[in-house]
Design a protein around this motif. Structure first.
Motif, PDB file in Angstrom:
ATOM      1  N   GLN A 126       0.850  -1.184   0.000  1.00  0.00           N
ATOM      2  CA  GLN A 126       0.000   0.000   0.000  1.00  0.00           C
ATOM      3  C   GLN A 126       0.893   1.244   0.000  1.00  0.00           C
ATOM      4  O   GLN A 126       1.690   1.448   0.912  1.00  0.00           O
ATOM      5  CB  GLN A 126      -0.916   0.001   1.227  1.00  0.00           C
ATOM      6  N   GLY A 127       0.763   2.013  -1.045  1.00  0.00           N
ATOM      7  CA  GLY A 127       1.599   3.196  -1.181  1.00  0.00           C
ATOM      8  C   GLY A 127       0.825   4.480  -0.944  1.00  0.00           C
ATOM      9  O   GLY A 127      -0.381   4.456  -0.668  1.00  0.00           O
ATOM     10  N   PRO A 128       1.483   5.603  -1.089  1.00  0.00           N
ATOM     11  CA  PRO A 128       2.897   5.688  -1.448  1.00  0.00           C
ATOM     12  C   PRO A 128       3.817   5.341  -0.280  1.00  0.00           C
ATOM     13  O   PRO A 128       3.570   5.731   0.854  1.00  0.00           O
ATOM     14  CB  PRO A 128       3.068   7.152  -1.844  1.00  0.00           C
ATOM     15  N   VAL A 129       4.884   4.585  -0.590  1.00  0.00           N
ATOM     16  CA  VAL A 129       5.838   4.173   0.435  1.00  0.00           C
ATOM     17  C   VAL A 129       6.823   5.298   0.727  1.00  0.00           C
ATOM     18  O   VAL A 129       7.208   5.515   1.870  1.00  0.00           O
ATOM     19  CB  VAL A 129       6.575   2.900  -0.011  1.00  0.00           C
ATOM     20  N   MET A 130       7.244   5.999  -0.299  1.00  0.00           N
ATOM     21  CA  MET A 130       8.184   7.097  -0.108  1.00  0.00           C
ATOM     22  C   MET A 130       7.788   8.267  -0.993  1.00  0.00           C
ATOM     23  O   MET A 130       7.049   8.097  -1.965  1.00  0.00           O
ATOM     24  CB  MET A 130       9.621   6.649  -0.438  1.00  0.00           C
ATOM     25  N   LYS A 131       8.270   9.433  -0.633  1.00  0.00           N
ATOM     26  CA  LYS A 131       7.949  10.642  -1.380  1.00  0.00           C
ATOM     27  C   LYS A 131       8.971  10.845  -2.492  1.00  0.00           C
ATOM     28  O   LYS A 131      10.173  10.840  -2.233  1.00  0.00           O
ATOM     29  CB  LYS A 131       7.946  11.850  -0.440  1.00  0.00           C
ATOM     30  N   PRO A 132       8.524  11.021  -3.734  1.00  0.00           N
ATOM     31  CA  PRO A 132       9.482  11.225  -4.825  1.00  0.00           C
ATOM     32  C   PRO A 132      10.252  12.531  -4.655  1.00  0.00           C
ATOM     33  O   PRO A 132       9.789  13.461  -3.989  1.00  0.00           O
ATOM     34  CB  PRO A 132       8.590  11.265  -6.079  1.00  0.00           C
ATOM     35  N   PRO A 133      11.441  12.623  -5.227  1.00  0.00           N
ATOM     36  CA  PRO A 133      12.190  13.888  -5.164  1.00  0.00           C
ATOM     37  C   PRO A 133      11.392  15.016  -5.821  1.00  0.00           C
ATOM     38  O   PRO A 133      10.666  14.793  -6.794  1.00  0.00           O
ATOM     39  CB  PRO A 133      13.469  13.577  -5.956  1.00  0.00           C
ATOM     40  N   VAL A 134      11.557  16.215  -5.294  1.00  0.00           N
ATOM     41  CA  VAL A 134      10.829  17.373  -5.820  1.00  0.00           C
ATOM     42  C   VAL A 134      11.751  18.297  -6.610  1.00  0.00           C
ATOM     43  O   VAL A 134      11.426  19.460  -6.829  1.00  0.00           O
ATOM     44  CB  VAL A 134      10.155  18.168  -4.669  1.00  0.00           C
ATOM     45  N   TRP A 135      12.891  17.787  -7.033  1.00  0.00           N
ATOM     46  CA  TRP A 135      13.819  18.598  -7.812  1.00  0.00           C
ATOM     47  C   TRP A 135      13.163  19.082  -9.104  1.00  0.00           C
ATOM     48  O   TRP A 135      12.483  18.328  -9.789  1.00  0.00           O
ATOM     49  CB  TRP A 135      15.072  17.812  -8.160  1.00  0.00           C
ATOM     50  N   THR A 136      13.401  20.323  -9.420  1.00  0.00           N
ATOM     51  CA  THR A 136      12.874  20.908 -10.649  1.00  0.00           C
ATOM     52  C   THR A 136      14.000  20.987 -11.683  1.00  0.00           C
ATOM     53  O   THR A 136      15.080  20.419 -11.501  1.00  0.00           O
ATOM     54  CB  THR A 136      12.281  22.289 -10.350  1.00  0.00           C
ATOM     55  N   TRP A 137      13.761  21.725 -12.764  1.00  0.00           N
ATOM     56  CA  TRP A 137      14.671  21.705 -13.910  1.00  0.00           C
ATOM     57  C   TRP A 137      16.055  22.255 -13.575  1.00  0.00           C
ATOM     58  O   TRP A 137      17.024  21.948 -14.284  1.00  0.00           O
ATOM     59  CB  TRP A 137      14.074  22.534 -15.048  1.00  0.00           C
ATOM     60  N   GLU A 138      16.177  23.028 -12.484  1.00  0.00           N
ATOM     61  CA  GLU A 138      17.473  23.619 -12.175  1.00  0.00           C
ATOM     62  C   GLU A 138      18.522  22.568 -11.804  1.00  0.00           C
ATOM     63  O   GLU A 138      19.708  22.731 -12.105  1.00  0.00           O
ATOM     64  CB  GLU A 138      17.345  24.614 -11.015  1.00  0.00           C
ATOM     65  N   VAL A 139      18.106  21.488 -11.131  1.00  0.00           N
ATOM     66  CA  VAL A 139      19.079  20.521 -10.620  1.00  0.00           C
ATOM     67  C   VAL A 139      19.773  19.745 -11.740  1.00  0.00           C
ATOM     68  O   VAL A 139      21.012  19.682 -11.777  1.00  0.00           O
ATOM     69  CB  VAL A 139      18.397  19.574  -9.607  1.00  0.00           C
ATOM     70  N   PRO A 140      19.042  19.099 -12.677  1.00  0.00           N
ATOM     71  CA  PRO A 140      19.772  18.406 -13.757  1.00  0.00           C
ATOM     72  C   PRO A 140      20.594  19.351 -14.629  1.00  0.00           C
ATOM     73  O   PRO A 140      21.652  18.953 -15.129  1.00  0.00           O
ATOM     74  CB  PRO A 140      18.661  17.725 -14.559  1.00  0.00           C
TER      75      PRO A 140
END
Length: 464
Positions: A126-140
């Motif tokens: 039963q999810g969500p198990v973890m929270k996805p990263p919230v990085w936006t376009w600046e990080v990559p």
């Protein structure tokens, strides 16, 4: 763990906090149900009713970095004191802020991990198990620019060793131009400028993010000084500073991959062995490609040894990246599903297509002329950028794969646990694990223990 080693309850701090009035009494309509079943049903009703609870943030956009401006010019935070006065009772800023309260004994962490992985797998995750990263376009984009800068510093060091001072000066300028926007991108992602400066208040050898911030500052300062020495004609000083920049650039180009692998995201965590080398390979290729294009624009003639060497370097680095990526995908098995579907899959296809096209142009550049090589270098740069975005987006998709997260927590993200896996695949995987345990287990444990002890010694030696 024995009773005498349990954490003692934190003592109540002395001072103005003792005078804090008690909170108001809870009204009857706000009292939670008396039974656990009632509380669970109430929580389900609360989450099911989208209109019952307004989760709109007061400032900024939900799921994105908040604006750094205060919501109110005179706004204050409860219990906060000016001049970091609250640090006196906060465990984060105590004498041993980076040390464990009680150091685990040898084998205790491994035993706790084994007990956790031995727990039976639930029938339904039963999810969500973890929270996805919230990085936006600046990080990559920051990952890509940092890679170009570190790759250009490698080129500058090689040109100095070969005696080509003109190309070395150009490579150092390319590195400085690439790393220049990096702090701005990090600040834009963090949301508040002070957060970037706060990362420089301490040094944590066990934190890739903290050391990455320091590496960015050191790289920028060293390369800026080297470019200044070039402008002043101080060749020996520029060469020395360029060599130091390349050493720091080795960390700057690889720590982003290590940072991703240090998370609990299944795709990134299972790529920890090869993600760092993959990022270094892409950084070397993009740095060489950017330097080569700038040298050509500045009039470096066709057939020049540096121009030929850079073409070979960028092609070899991209071939290495493709080989390591293919090997990594075979190792990922079930976790690699996040790399093939949706937006991440499209980005990976675009990146591989750009790199493959560049390699083909390099092979047929003689009939097409030098322009084909220029296009290949540009495609390497575009492919490296697409790879960075693809890895970040694939990590977000992997974090939403609740089954993969649950399997990874139990060390079961391999072929023998994937439904429908062939029996011979299970035997080969079990045999491979046994060989690794016998051959490299002791060495891996020794290496990890050495890194842990050195990191603790450095942290304790640093001034508080």
């Amino acid at each position: 763990m024995s009773d005498d080693r349990r954490d003692r309850p934190a003592e109540r701090p002395e001072g103005p906090l003792d005078a804090t009035p008690p909170p108001p009494a809870v009204r009857p309509e706000h009292e939670p149900p008396a039974t656990s079943g009632g509380r669970e049903r109430a929580l389900a009703r609360e989450h099911a009713g989208a209109g019952e609870r307004d989760m709109t943030p007061a400032v900024g956009t939900r799921g994105e970095p908040a604006a750094w401006e205060r919501a109110s010019p005179a706004g204050e935070v409860a219990l906060a004191r000016r001049g970091w006065g609250d640090a006196a009772w906060s465990f984060l800023f105590g004498r041993d802020d980076t040390a464990y309260r009680v150091e685990p004994q040898p084998g205790e962490v491994a035993e706790a991990n084994r007990r956790g992985r031995a727990a039976p797998m639930p029938e339904t995750v039963q999810g969500p198990v973890m929270k996805p990263p919230v990085w936006t376009w600046e990080v990559p984009l920051y990952f890509w620019l940092g890679g170009v800068a570190s790759g250009a510093s490698f080129v500058a060091l090689a040109c100095d060793a070969a005696g080509d001072e003109r190309s070395a000066r150009t490579a150092r300028a390319v590195a400085l131009g690439a790393v220049g926007p990096a702090p701005l991108l990090l600040i834009a992602d963090l949301g508040r400028p002070a957060r970037f400066l706060n990362m420089l208040r301490i040094v944590k050898p066990r934190s890739p993010m903290n050391l990455g911030a320091w590496a960015l500052v050191a790289f920028s300062a060293l390369d800026g000084a080297a470019v200044g020495a070039d402008l002043l004609g101080l060749r020996r000083t520029a060469r020395a500073l360029g060599g130091a920049t390349a050493v720091v650039g080795g960390y700057l180009g690889s720590y982003t991959g290590v940072l991703l692998a240090a998370t609990a995201v299944p795709l990134w965590a299972r790529s920890r062995l090869l993600l760092g080398p993959i990022f270094v390979s892409t950084a070397t290729a993009t740095g060489a490609a950017a330097t080569r294009l700038v040298l050509v624009a500045r009039g470096l003639p066709e057939g020049h040894p540096t121009r030929l060497a850079l073409g070979t370097l960028e092609t070899g680095a991209m071939l290495t990246e493709l080989g390591l990526s293919s090997l990594n995908e075979r190792r990922l098995r079930h976790a690699a599903a996040a790399m093939t579907a949706g937006r991440p899959g499209l980005l990976f296809k675009l990146a591989r297509g750009a790199v493959t096209t560049g390699l083909l142009l390099r092979l047929v550049r003689r009939p097409l002329g030098p322009r084909a090589h220029h296009v290949a270098s540009a495609l390497y740069l575009a492919g490296g950028l697409a790879f960075r975005y693809a890895w970040v987006e694939a990590g977000k998709a992997s974090a939403r794969d609740d089954l993969a997260v649950a399997r990874m927590a139990r060390g079961a993200l391999t072929v023998e646990d994937v439904p429908g896996a062939p029996p011979h695949g299970r035997r080969l995987e079990s045999r491979r694990r046994a060989v690794l345990r016998r051959g490299g287990g002791a060495a891996a444990r020794g290496w990890s223990e050495a890194v842990r002890r050195i990191s603790l010694a450095v942290e304790r030696a640093l001034p508080r």
